[in-house]
Design a protein around this motif. Sequence first.
Motif, mmCIF file in Angstrom:
data_model
loop_
_atom_site.group_PDB
_atom_site.id
_atom_site.type_symbol
_atom_site.label_atom_id
_atom_site.label_comp_id
_atom_site.label_asym_id
_atom_site.label_seq_id
_atom_site.Cartn_x
_atom_site.Cartn_y
_atom_site.Cartn_z
ATOM 1 N N UNK A 115 40.981 -29.112 14.698
ATOM 2 C CA UNK A 115 41.307 -28.346 15.894
ATOM 3 C C UNK A 115 40.689 -26.957 15.813
ATOM 4 N N UNK A 116 40.111 -26.504 16.911
ATOM 5 C CA UNK A 116 39.510 -25.181 16.967
ATOM 6 C C UNK A 116 40.539 -24.123 16.585
ATOM 7 N N UNK A 117 40.136 -23.219 15.706
ATOM 8 C CA UNK A 117 41.026 -22.160 15.236
ATOM 9 C C UNK A 117 41.755 -22.499 13.942
ATOM 10 N N UNK A 118 41.715 -23.767 13.551
ATOM 11 C CA UNK A 118 42.408 -24.155 12.319
ATOM 12 C C UNK A 118 41.490 -23.966 11.109
ATOM 13 N N UNK A 119 42.022 -24.224 9.941
ATOM 14 C CA UNK A 119 41.312 -24.024 8.688
ATOM 15 C C UNK A 119 40.252 -25.098 8.478
ATOM 16 N N UNK A 120 39.023 -24.668 8.207
ATOM 17 C CA UNK A 120 37.939 -25.620 7.919
ATOM 18 C C UNK A 120 38.232 -26.400 6.638
ATOM 19 N N UNK A 121 38.725 -25.723 5.614
ATOM 20 C CA UNK A 121 39.003 -26.388 4.338
ATOM 21 C C UNK A 121 40.050 -27.486 4.510
ATOM 22 N N UNK A 122 41.075 -27.218 5.301
ATOM 23 C CA UNK A 122 42.109 -28.222 5.550
ATOM 24 C C UNK A 122 41.547 -29.376 6.374
ATOM 25 N N UNK A 123 40.726 -29.061 7.371
ATOM 26 C CA UNK A 123 40.091 -30.096 8.179
ATOM 27 C C UNK A 123 39.185 -30.973 7.343
ATOM 28 N N UNK B 253 39.460 -31.597 4.106
ATOM 29 C CA UNK B 253 40.319 -32.454 3.287
ATOM 30 C C UNK B 253 40.846 -33.635 4.099
ATOM 31 N N UNK B 254 41.264 -33.368 5.322
ATOM 32 C CA UNK B 254 41.814 -34.414 6.187
ATOM 33 C C UNK B 254 40.755 -35.466 6.527
ATOM 34 N N UNK B 255 39.544 -35.018 6.856
ATOM 35 C CA UNK B 255 38.466 -35.956 7.184
ATOM 36 C C UNK B 255 38.087 -36.814 5.977
ATOM 37 N N UNK B 256 38.032 -36.222 4.799
ATOM 38 C CA UNK B 256 37.715 -36.976 3.588
ATOM 39 C C UNK B 256 38.827 -37.987 3.296
ATOM 40 N N UNK B 257 40.069 -37.581 3.524
ATOM 41 C CA UNK B 257 41.203 -38.487 3.353
ATOM 42 C C UNK B 257 41.110 -39.667 4.336
#
Length: 129
Positions: A109-117, A119-123
């Motif tokens: 989501x725009x504005x959210x953390x790239x690092x968290x995004x 991790x989520x995509x890799x998961x």
Amino acid sequence: MKKILGVISVLVTLVILGACGGKAETTTFTQSPMAGTEVSIIVEHKGDKITGASAKAVFDNEKLMIADEEAADQVAEAFKTSSKLEDAKVKYTDKETVITYDAPAGSVKSGSSYKEGEKELIKMGFEKK
């Protein structure tokens, strides 16, 4: 004294501009859920903040036996329905059928953390390209 204050003023301005002007980057994550299909999520980010995201699914017409535009529309409709997509665009060529759409907001989501995004995509099974 005026010269020292002038130099300090210039240095402070440069530091402020340097902190605000981080370089924007684009990172692509891909996944092949089945033979002849590749899904990509393109994440735009500035530092650790996501500034935008888009996605596309590319279907190899030969491998998936998509013979014409009508068959491509049927595949695209099935993909849009199963992925719960609303504003998807379909482009058919003899070689491939491409569906472009907004990336899933839950992970990028725009504005959210790239690092968290990331991790989520890799998961979810995506690989960083």
